[in-house]
Design an enzyme around this catalytic site. Structure first.
Site, PDB file in Angstrom:
ATOM      1  N   TYR A  40      84.079  16.486  19.950  1.00  0.00           N
ATOM      2  CA  TYR A  40      82.888  16.775  20.505  1.00  0.00           C
ATOM      3  C   TYR A  40      81.752  15.374  19.963  1.00  0.00           C
ATOM      4  CZ  TYR A  40      80.985  18.534  15.903  1.00  0.00           C
ATOM      5  OH  TYR A  40      80.806  18.550  14.436  1.00  0.00           O
ATOM      6  N   ARG A  59      82.759   6.088  18.966  1.00  0.00           N
ATOM      7  CA  ARG A  59      83.466   7.374  18.175  1.00  0.00           C
ATOM      8  C   ARG A  59      84.138   8.309  18.900  1.00  0.00           C
ATOM      9  NH1 ARG A  59      79.866  10.344  13.680  1.00  0.00           N
ATOM     10  NH2 ARG A  59      79.057  11.358  15.662  1.00  0.00           N
ATOM     11  N   ARG A 115      99.272  29.253  27.218  1.00  0.00           N
ATOM     12  CA  ARG A 115      99.372  28.874  25.559  1.00  0.00           C
ATOM     13  C   ARG A 115     100.599  28.362  25.347  1.00  0.00           C
ATOM     14  NH1 ARG A 115     100.351  31.070  20.736  1.00  0.00           N
ATOM     15  NH2 ARG A 115      98.547  30.373  19.173  1.00  0.00           N
ATOM     16  N   HIS A 117     102.097  25.261  22.135  1.00  0.00           N
ATOM     17  CA  HIS A 117     101.271  24.372  21.146  1.00  0.00           C
ATOM     18  C   HIS A 117     101.633  22.926  21.500  1.00  0.00           C
ATOM     19  CE1 HIS A 117     100.932  27.889  18.493  1.00  0.00           C
ATOM     20  NE2 HIS A 117     100.555  27.013  17.667  1.00  0.00           N
ATOM     21  N   LYS A 162      86.213  13.741  15.040  1.00  0.00           N
ATOM     22  CA  LYS A 162      85.229  14.856  15.344  1.00  0.00           C
ATOM     23  C   LYS A 162      85.694  16.019  16.330  1.00  0.00           C
ATOM     24  CE  LYS A 162      80.320  14.650  15.814  1.00  0.00           C
ATOM     25  NZ  LYS A 162      80.053  15.333  14.527  1.00  0.00           N
ATOM     26  N   GLU A 194      81.953  14.603   1.615  1.00  0.00           N
ATOM     27  CA  GLU A 194      80.590  14.774   2.432  1.00  0.00           C
ATOM     28  C   GLU A 194      80.603  16.082   2.420  1.00  0.00           C
ATOM     29  OE1 GLU A 194      81.768  13.907   6.434  1.00  0.00           O
ATOM     30  OE2 GLU A 194      83.800  14.941   6.311  1.00  0.00           O
TER      31      GLU A 194
HETATM   32  N1  PDD Z   1      77.648  16.803  12.248  1.00  0.00           N
HETATM   33  N2  PDD Z   1      80.230  14.569   8.447  1.00  0.00           N
HETATM   34  C1  PDD Z   1      80.397  15.758   9.284  1.00  0.00           C
HETATM   35  C2  PDD Z   1      81.493  16.749   8.721  1.00  0.00           C
HETATM   36  C3  PDD Z   1      79.653  15.941  10.390  1.00  0.00           C
HETATM   37  O1  PDD Z   1      79.905  17.178  11.159  1.00  0.00           O
HETATM   38  C4  PDD Z   1      78.655  15.157  10.523  1.00  0.00           C
HETATM   39  C5  PDD Z   1      77.766  15.436  12.029  1.00  0.00           C
HETATM   40  C6  PDD Z   1      78.343  14.153   9.948  1.00  0.00           C
HETATM   41  C7  PDD Z   1      77.168  13.112  10.196  1.00  0.00           C
HETATM   42  O2  PDD Z   1      77.411  12.369  11.422  1.00  0.00           O
HETATM   43  P1  PDD Z   1      76.308  11.726  12.268  1.00  0.00           P
HETATM   44  O3  PDD Z   1      75.461  10.935  11.269  1.00  0.00           O
HETATM   45  O4  PDD Z   1      77.132  10.811  13.448  1.00  0.00           O
HETATM   46  O5  PDD Z   1      75.593  12.771  13.011  1.00  0.00           O
HETATM   47  C8  PDD Z   1      79.051  13.887   8.874  1.00  0.00           C
HETATM   48  C9  PDD Z   1      76.973  17.063  13.569  1.00  0.00           C
HETATM   49  C10 PDD Z   1      75.565  16.738  13.784  1.00  0.00           C
HETATM   50  C11 PDD Z   1      77.203  18.483  14.088  1.00  0.00           C
HETATM   51  O6  PDD Z   1      78.384  18.724  13.900  1.00  0.00           O
HETATM   52  O7  PDD Z   1      76.369  19.033  14.578  1.00  0.00           O
END
Ligand code: PDD
Length: 298
Positions: A40, A59, A115, A117, A162, A194
């Site tokens: 996403y 990204r 389904r 894997h 992501k 983070e």
């Molecule tokens: N989250 N780290 C993680 C694990 C994240 O899910 C996000 C963003 C960030 C910051 O990334 P960016 O600066 O590109 O928003 C760092 C989004 C906003 C979400 O999951 O809603």
């Protein structure tokens, strides 16, 4: 309760069609539903324009490549789609696009299949996008900063993707939610990674630092943006492993994300961050980066 009544009905995009959000449907055999097999993006929109769209699209392309989902729509195709959704959402809320801040959510899953894997490279991905009104931090949070708690980073070792498989992020976020705090700042092997849905920045002696861009963190689009803003402001910017003790001893701590932009952490595990009279209050580097951020948004 009939959820259809309560769900928003502005336009979303699903597999080549625009339709009301509350009518959009995906099969229960979608691998996003069954396995969390997808990726996403979350993109802020200011004045009707997606902010740093090229970076978000790049990204997204990296995430797709990492998980081997074939999806070739280029940045321009997506930009046209987003434009349509942004305008439809603004019209729906009765406001001009120039007057609201919006948020685009894009999700691409591997598609629908029995389904199994095993990855079938022939599947057609499920492609979805919606726009919502941005919920920025409150004026109170900006003025006083926010409290966070720390936790062991128990997520997987592919944090740079992501991925929509967010159970570990949700459980991590729940730790701070239960403590009435805004984020969970995580450490792995004694080093800062983070937060559950934000990146974390340590300010020390005028230098702005974050964890290296490796497989343990999501490289927020604000990594590159903060690098630019630091250069503009004459602040040094460094990515390196940061020990837990350095985080608690920081002059300032910051969170960044699409929605938080840049936000000061003033308390971590109940400890005031910063030194002397500055302790527990948003610091001067935060103020500078926040102002610089507001300028580049326009
Ligand atoms: N989250 N780290 C993680 C694990 C994240 O899910 C996000 C963003 C960030 C910051 O990334 P960016 O600066 O590109 O928003 C760092 C989004 C906003 C979400 O999951 O809603």
């Amino acid at each position: 309760m009939n959820h259809l009544v309560a769900l928003p009905h502005h336009l979303c995009y699903l597999n080549g069609e625009y339709l009301p959000l509350n009518e959009a449907r995906v099969s229960v055999l979608d691998r996003g539903f069954i396995f969390g097999d997808g990726i996403y993006e979350v993109v802020p929109v200011y004045g009707g324009k997606p902010f740093r769209w090229a970076h978000h699209h790049a990204r997204m392309a990296r995430s797709l490549q990492e998980v081997r989902i074939p999806h070739a729509d280029d940045a321009a195709t997506w930009a046209a789609r987003i434009d349509h959704l942004v305008n439809a959402h603004a019209a729906h809320t009765g406001q001009r696009v120039g007057n609201i801040e919006q948020l685009i959510y894009i999700q691409i899953t591997r598609g629908v299949a029995p389904r199994d894997h095993v990855i079938d490279p022939q599947l057609s991905p499920t492609v979805f996008a919606m726009v919502n009104t941005m919920k920025p931090p409150s004026a109170e949070q900006r003025e006083h900063g926010v409290s966070c708690v720390s936790a062991h980073d128990f997520r997987w070792e592919k944090g740079h993707i992501k991925s929509i498989s967010l159970l570990s992020a949700i459980l991590a976020r729940d730790i701070s939610h239960q403590a009435h705090a805004v984020e969970t700042v995580m450490f792995r092997n004694g080093h800062l990674t983070e937060a559950s849905s934000s990146n974390v920045w340590v300010v020390k002696n005028g230098s702005v630092m974050a964890a290296p861009k490796d497989n343990l963190v999501l490289e927020g689009i604000r990594y590159g943006l903060l690098e630019e803003l630091c250069a503009q402001e004459g602040l040094s910017y460094e990515l390196r492993p940061i020990r837990r003790s350095e985080v608690f001893d920081a002059d300032e701590l910051l969170l960044t994300s699409a929605t938080k932009e840049v936000l000061p952490i003033t308390h971590l595990d109940g400890q005031a961050i910063g030194h002397g009279a500055q302790a527990g209050r948003p610091g001067p580097i935060y103020q500078r980066l926040y102002q610089a951020y507001q300028k580049v948004k326009q």
